[in-house]
Structure formats: C-alpha cells, structure tokens
Scaffold this motif. Structure first.
Motif: not given
Ligand code: GDP
Length: 304
Positions: A55-74
């Motif tokens: 989870v940490k690896e993916r959250a740190l590397g997550a691309e900024v998404s237009e559609a989702l806010n950071p909370g939704q991305q997690v």
C-alpha cells in the motif's frame, strides 16, 4: 464478519478526505492506522507486513489523478491490495480429464467439513454434475450418519462403510484408506463425474491425523484437496493451515462460518501464509449457505 475492520478503515479514509495532496507523513500515518486495524482483525503479522508495504509503495508512487482526490486514491489502492491478498482471480475447481474428479476434504474436527460436503455436492449438482459423497471420517461416531443426512438433503448418494447404504460394493472395512478407494471405485462404476471424500478431523493437529490424511491422499491421488477452516478461530487459523499444508498438502481453502462475528483475520492471512487460494465460503448451517469465493467481491464487502 469484517464489521470492525470495515469501520476502522472507513474512519481512516475519512481522515484523508478533503486533502489536496498527500504528504509522505500522511501516507505513513494512514499506513500505521491500517496496520493496527488489520492486526486487531487478527490478520497474521507476515500478511499485514506484506499488505502495508504494498500500500505504501503504491501510495507514494501514485500518479496524480484528475478524477480522484488523494483519499479516494488510497481507498482504490487498499481495495486492490485487499483483492490481491484474498487471492486475486477467482480460482475454479480443477476437473479431471477422465472422470471422476476426486475432491478430498481435510481439516480439524468441527471445522465444517461434513456440512461443506453436503453444500458443495448440492452446488455441483445444481451445475449439472453427478456427484457422489464418500464417508471416510470413521473417527467420530456420528460423522457417517451426518454425511448421509447431508447427502439426503442435497439429493446426492453417499458411499458409507457399513452394509445397507447405497452401495453394491463389498462391505468396506473400517479402514479410511480402503473406504476412500472403494468409494471412488463405486463412483467410477456408477459413472458419477465427481467424488467428494470426507475425512476425519481431530480437535487439534496431531501426527496420527496428518498421517491418515496423507495416506488417503497418496492412495486416491485427488484432483483437489480442500482444507476447510473455521474462520472463527482467529490467529490459530494460520498455524493450523500451515500444519495441514506441510502435513498433508492442499490445493485450496474453504472458509467456513463466515456468518459468524469473526474479525476476518483468517480470510486475510491464509492465502499469504500458505500460497493456496480460497475457493469457497460456508456461511451458515443450511445447505444453501454456500458461496464460490470471489476475492474482488470480498474486498468490496470489506470496504463497503
Ligand atoms: P466437521 O467435524 O469438520 O465435519 O464439522 P461439521 O460439518 O460437523 O460442523 C461442525 C458444526 O459447525 C456443526 O454444528 C455445523 O452445523 C456447524 N457449521 C458448519 N458450517 C457452518 C457455517 O458455515 N456456519 C455456521 N454458523 N455453522 C456451521
């Protein structure tokens, strides 16, 4: 099932809501909360560690998404990691090229094997198969009778080691290995395409139980060995699964008593710890309280 885990994760995600972007500190704090929630749900430590690092690896590397806010991305990352730790793709039964397909059930006494045998046979019958049950649990006085009752309810014949029960074979001896062999021979003769062999369990893992199950496995060479585990036993589930995996070996897991208020640890640990997929779930005492296990649906249920 999973109620408390679901509540904990929901409140963790609530804290992330409205944040414009997530800092590393936000991600660390979230990971800590998820770790605590998983440990409190009785998830085994190695499974928790694996989960958090992904989870940490993916959250740190997550691309900024237009559609989702950071909370939704997690939430999305946690959902897909839950799906992964529950086994990923739905795993179907392996059927033998030449029938009958032989399915052997193993597990501790009281895990729910005999109940599951009835449910699985009904499920397979509903799918157009012609299953037969074999009562090779000769340890518990009532086990044979109980399997016969479950078979009757499911409308599936039962091969049992005493005279007068749906068997034209020679009266089998009280040896579970021989009963299993005789049952499969009978199923072959009567052209059943699937045989489900119910074996004995003990209250605790012991050498004799493992040897017996292992002898049956060697004698009948099943296409699937399903390990039935009571989801209510929490942390013990992992140690029991490991003991059976080493002592007998199994190809898939059935989680029973998912209707109870278990915290979900067994479901979330067993794939990680044994490397074997969860294939079915038992969700009550009735014949139809049975589900094919779909990791994606279970993940969504946890994050409901
Ligand atoms: P076995 O010793 O492994 O064959 O276990 P049984 O099939 O005899 O089940 C032990 C007890 O658990 C019985 O009282 C069953 O009715 C009950 N049981 C089995 N599966 C479930 C389930 O999914 N949910 C609930 N609530 N009870 C179950």
């Amino acid at each position: 099932m999973f109620n408390s885990l679901t509540d904990r994760l929901t409140s963790t995600f609530r804290n992330l809501k409205g944040k414009g972007r997530l800092s590393e500190a936000d991600i660390d704090a979230t990971a800590r909360e998820i770790r605590r929630a998983l440990l409190d749900a009785d998830v085994a430590v190695p499974a928790v560690r694996d989960f958090i690092s992904h989870v940490k690896e993916r959250a740190l590397g997550a691309e900024v998404s237009e559609a989702l806010n950071p909370g939704q991305q997690v939430v999305k990352i946690v959902n897909s990691e839950l799906e992964r730790i529950l086994g990923g793709e739905t795993r179907r039964l392996t059927l033998a090229k030449t029938p009958p397909t032989v399915i052997m059930l193993v597990g501790l006494q009281g895990a729910g094997k005999t109940t599951l045998a009835g449910k699985l046979s009904k499920h397979l019958k509903d799918q157009g198969h012609t299953p037969m049950l074999v009562a090779a649990d000769l340890q518990r006085p009532n086990a044979v009778r109980q399997l016969e009752i479950n078979g009757e309810r499911a409308g599936v014949p039962v091969f049992a080691p005493h005279p007068g029960v749906s068997s034209e074979a020679e009266a089998p001896t009280g040896d579970p290995v021989q009963v299993s062999r005789d049952g499969i021979a009978e199923a072959t003769r009567k052209q059943h395409d699937i045989v489900i062999v119910d074996t004995a369990g003990r209250t605790g893992v012991d050498a004799e139980l493992m040897q017996q199950a292992s002898d049956i496995r060697a004698a009948i060479n099943p296409d699937e060995v399903l390990f039935v585990i009571d989801a209510m036993i929490g942390q013990d589930a992992v140690a029991t699964a490991q003991a059976f995996n080493e002592g007998v070996g199994f190809t898939g897991v059935v989680l029973s008593k998912l209707d109870g208020d278990a915290r979900g640890g067994a479901a979330l640990s067993v794939v990680n710890v044994t490397g074997k997929p969860i294939m079915f779930a038992s969700t009550g005492e009735q014949l139809n309280d049975f589900e094919v296990f779909h990791p994606d649906r279970m993940a969504s249920r946890i994050l409901d």
